[in-house]
Design a protein around this motif. Sequence first.
Motif, short mmCIF file in Angstrom:
data_model
loop_
_atom_site.label_atom_id
_atom_site.label_comp_id
_atom_site.label_asym_id
_atom_site.label_seq_id
_atom_site.Cartn_x
_atom_site.Cartn_y
_atom_site.Cartn_z
N CYS A 79 0.64 -1.18 0.01
CA CYS A 79 0.61 0.11 -0.27
C CYS A 79 1.03 1.48 -0.25
O CYS A 79 1.97 0.84 0.38
N CYS A 80 0.36 2.51 -0.45
CA CYS A 80 1.60 3.48 -0.62
C CYS A 80 0.39 4.56 -0.74
O CYS A 80 -0.68 4.63 -1.29
N GLY A 81 0.19 5.60 0.09
CA GLY A 81 -0.84 6.89 -0.27
C GLY A 81 -0.19 8.77 -0.60
O GLY A 81 1.02 7.99 0.23
N TRP A 82 -1.15 8.90 -0.75
CA TRP A 82 -0.56 9.95 -1.52
C TRP A 82 -0.91 11.51 -1.14
O TRP A 82 -2.04 11.41 0.11
N ASP A 83 -0.37 12.40 -0.77
CA ASP A 83 -0.86 13.73 0.02
C ASP A 83 -1.92 14.32 -1.43
O ASP A 83 -3.04 15.11 -0.81
N LYS A 84 -1.30 13.81 -2.15
CA LYS A 84 -2.85 14.14 -3.28
C LYS A 84 -2.89 13.68 -4.51
O LYS A 84 -2.09 12.32 -4.40
N THR A 85 -3.83 14.18 -5.47
CA THR A 85 -4.01 12.64 -6.45
C THR A 85 -2.76 12.78 -7.30
O THR A 85 -2.81 14.42 -8.44
N PRO A 86 -2.01 12.18 -7.69
CA PRO A 86 -0.82 12.29 -9.19
C PRO A 86 -1.15 12.14 -10.42
O PRO A 86 -2.71 12.30 -10.29
N GLY A 87 -0.72 12.41 -11.42
CA GLY A 87 -1.15 12.64 -12.47
C GLY A 87 -1.21 11.02 -13.22
O GLY A 87 -1.29 10.01 -12.72
N GLU A 88 -1.49 11.61 -14.16
CA GLU A 88 -1.68 10.13 -14.99
C GLU A 88 -0.95 9.49 -15.26
O GLU A 88 0.16 9.53 -14.65
N GLU A 89 -0.62 7.95 -15.72
CA GLU A 89 0.16 6.89 -15.74
C GLU A 89 1.07 7.39 -16.92
O GLU A 89 0.85 7.35 -17.77
N THR A 90 2.65 6.64 -16.40
CA THR A 90 3.50 7.31 -17.49
C THR A 90 4.33 6.14 -18.43
O THR A 90 3.54 4.40 -17.08
N GLU A 91 4.47 6.32 -18.74
CA GLU A 91 5.92 5.06 -19.83
C GLU A 91 6.07 4.09 -18.87
O GLU A 91 5.89 3.13 -19.16
N GLN A 92 6.93 5.02 -17.91
CA GLN A 92 8.01 4.25 -17.21
C GLN A 92 6.70 2.70 -16.25
O GLN A 92 7.30 2.00 -15.66
N GLU A 93 6.24 3.80 -15.61
CA GLU A 93 4.75 2.88 -15.02
C GLU A 93 4.50 1.63 -15.86
O GLU A 93 3.82 0.22 -15.29
N GLN A 94 3.80 1.86 -17.08
CA GLN A 94 3.34 0.64 -17.81
C GLN A 94 4.99 0.06 -17.88
O GLN A 94 4.17 -1.67 -18.19
N GLU A 95 6.03 0.22 -17.85
CA GLU A 95 7.23 -0.84 -17.92
C GLU A 95 6.92 -1.42 -16.27
O GLU A 95 6.91 -2.89 -16.81
N ALA A 96 7.01 -0.31 -15.76
CA ALA A 96 6.67 -1.39 -14.84
C ALA A 96 5.74 -2.38 -13.72
O ALA A 96 6.14 -3.84 -13.81
N ASN A 97 5.21 -2.07 -14.81
CA ASN A 97 3.37 -3.39 -14.83
C ASN A 97 4.00 -4.77 -15.51
O ASN A 97 3.39 -5.82 -15.11
N PHE A 98 4.16 -4.23 -16.49
CA PHE A 98 4.85 -5.22 -17.39
C PHE A 98 5.89 -6.48 -16.37
O PHE A 98 5.75 -7.53 -16.37
N PHE A 99 6.56 -5.67 -15.56
CA PHE A 99 7.65 -6.97 -14.58
C PHE A 99 7.00 -7.15 -13.30
O PHE A 99 7.52 -8.08 -13.11
N LEU A 100 5.53 -6.05 -13.17
CA LEU A 100 5.17 -7.00 -12.47
C LEU A 100 4.36 -8.30 -12.22
O LEU A 100 4.49 -9.06 -11.81
N ALA A 101 3.77 -8.63 -13.86
CA ALA A 101 3.33 -9.26 -14.14
C ALA A 101 4.13 -10.19 -14.34
O ALA A 101 3.56 -12.16 -14.00
N ALA A 102 5.27 -10.42 -15.03
CA ALA A 102 6.22 -11.46 -15.66
C ALA A 102 7.14 -11.82 -13.91
O ALA A 102 6.34 -13.13 -14.24
N PHE A 103 7.28 -11.25 -12.97
CA PHE A 103 7.42 -11.33 -11.55
C PHE A 103 6.54 -12.31 -11.12
O PHE A 103 6.63 -13.62 -10.32
N ALA A 104 4.79 -12.18 -11.02
CA ALA A 104 4.24 -12.78 -10.69
C ALA A 104 3.72 -14.02 -10.63
O ALA A 104 3.26 -15.34 -10.87
N ARG A 105 3.86 -14.37 -12.47
CA ARG A 105 4.35 -15.33 -13.05
C ARG A 105 5.38 -16.28 -12.96
O ARG A 105 5.09 -18.05 -12.47
N GLN A 106 6.16 -16.11 -12.42
CA GLN A 106 7.40 -16.47 -11.60
C GLN A 106 7.11 -16.98 -10.25
O GLN A 106 7.56 -18.48 -10.72
N LEU A 107 6.05 -16.77 -9.66
CA LEU A 107 5.95 -17.13 -8.59
C LEU A 107 4.22 -17.87 -8.42
O LEU A 107 4.63 -18.19 -7.39
N ASP A 108 3.91 -18.11 -9.76
CA ASP A 108 2.77 -18.74 -10.07
C ASP A 108 1.82 -18.42 -9.10
O ASP A 108 0.90 -19.22 -9.06
#
Length: 566
Positions: free
Chosen positions: A507-536
């Motif tokens: 969990c992570c909270g912010w003091d105000k709403t951040p902006g739109e999802e960046t290209e780096q966040e989309q890449e991180a989401n890709f790695f996140l899904a890859a490591f989740a599959r590795q953990l089954d």
Amino acid sequence: MADESARVQPIRKMSLRRQVIIAMALALSPLLILGGLRALAEQDAIRQQRYQELVEVSREGMSSVNAAIQASRLALRMVSVDERQPSCTQIGENMRTMELPIRNVLRFNADGQVICAYIGESLIGQSIPDPEWNERLRKGMDQIESSAFPGMALGEPVIWLVRRTADAGGNYTGSIALTVGLQQLSERFPDVKSTTGLKQAVVTANGAVVGSDLISSLPVEWLSNEAILERSVREVVLPQGRRLDVVITPVAAEGVLMLTPSSSQQAKRFDTLIVLMIPLLAYLAALLASTWIIDILVLRWLERLRLRISDMRRNDEVTPLSSDLAGAAYELQQLARAFDALTQSVALHEANHVQALNRMKGAFRETHHRVKNNLQVMLSMLKLQGRGEQRPETQHALRLAAQRVAMMAAVHHALLNEAHLEFVDTDDLVDAICNQIHEQQGWGEESRHIRREVDEGPLPSDLAVPLAMFIQEAFDILCPPSANGLIAHDLRLLLKREEGNVRLRLCCGWDKTPGEETEQEQEANFFLAAFARQLDGRVEKLNEDPGNVIIELVFPVPLPDETWPA
């Protein structure tokens, strides 16, 4: 073969001592049976011997009674042929002088009526006790003897001696009868030798005993011809509780028997008890001897062997057993030597196994150490290359790569310090991951840190790297280092164990709403899904609120068994 070796044989709960006792009992049971049969045969021989002893005792009394009966018969024959036809009174007086046991003298006419009597004038005119006697005498029978009827005058038990009388032409004129008193006969018996208060007595056909002060009657079934031929000793229980052995023998008169009591009841019962107890005592003695022998020769040595093995298991020491069993049987000494040889062989193999395991653990730690060093070299190279790059995109990519390499180096450093090769402590692993994230994000300087709630226990080592990379990529999404000046707060990591699964929540909270999802966040989401599959596992966002994002990962973990560290 594998299936047969895997079968578990049931443990026999019957002890060796019990098995030996049962085996000896079965082996000795024929001897017990033979001993019992022999005892019964000896008991029968004792009874026969006792019967012969009592018969021998009765001979004197039997001779006296038979002599008195014979004398009475002879006297009756002489009276019946006397041509003078003496009266009943004259005959009675003559019989008294002869000391015969005659109770009465009676004459009957041809119709079977009393015409004179030595005792009982009122008997004249009465009929003969059994009219059949008169008919049989009329038809030519010379003499009749019977004890079925009592005396006519006093009704006492007697033996009737009735003889036919005839005139000179041979015509039936009546009969003359002598009654022999059974009480008078019993008085002729001598006392039983070496016995006080016991006498021989006369027994009638209906079981009445005449002449005994102790026994009044006997069972009728003892008086049959078959019972007499059994030649056995009978036991009579007196009203006072005293037990007597008696022998019943016939005398020279129909329907009259003689009773002879025993003079040594206690000796007979003791002999019978001894004869019956000897085989049983021998059988029990043999069982006790076999138990004692198995205890002395086998069981005490096996117990000593068991105690020594238990001590070896508690102390982890290898102590030779052959010295303790030096006084045992040769087979047990062989067993002890074989066990010592096996123990030494097992100890040697165990020592070799421990050495090999230690070498393997050292090799694994050296591998983790070299991997960590190589990753540190790669990290230094990435940092050097990033400092020389001018373009921000390339610098960002090199920074992310350096962070991932640094995280893998931190995980290998944690694995290097673990005592078990196959497992890693969850708290140690999470501490190493969070410390690396703090260092990368610079939160240590800002007094921010990740709050952790972690269930204790081990995790498989092969899950450490993908789990660490997943957490790093998740926090890169939740709390990027540059978020348009926004400050992240409420950083939490929860790791809970469930039945066969681990639930990870970030969990992570912010003091105000951040902006739109960046290209780096989309890449991180890709790695996140890859490591989740590795953990089954499966990953999902539980909260759509951009100001308080929650990422959850559920992945399977094998249930603990005996190979897991405590």
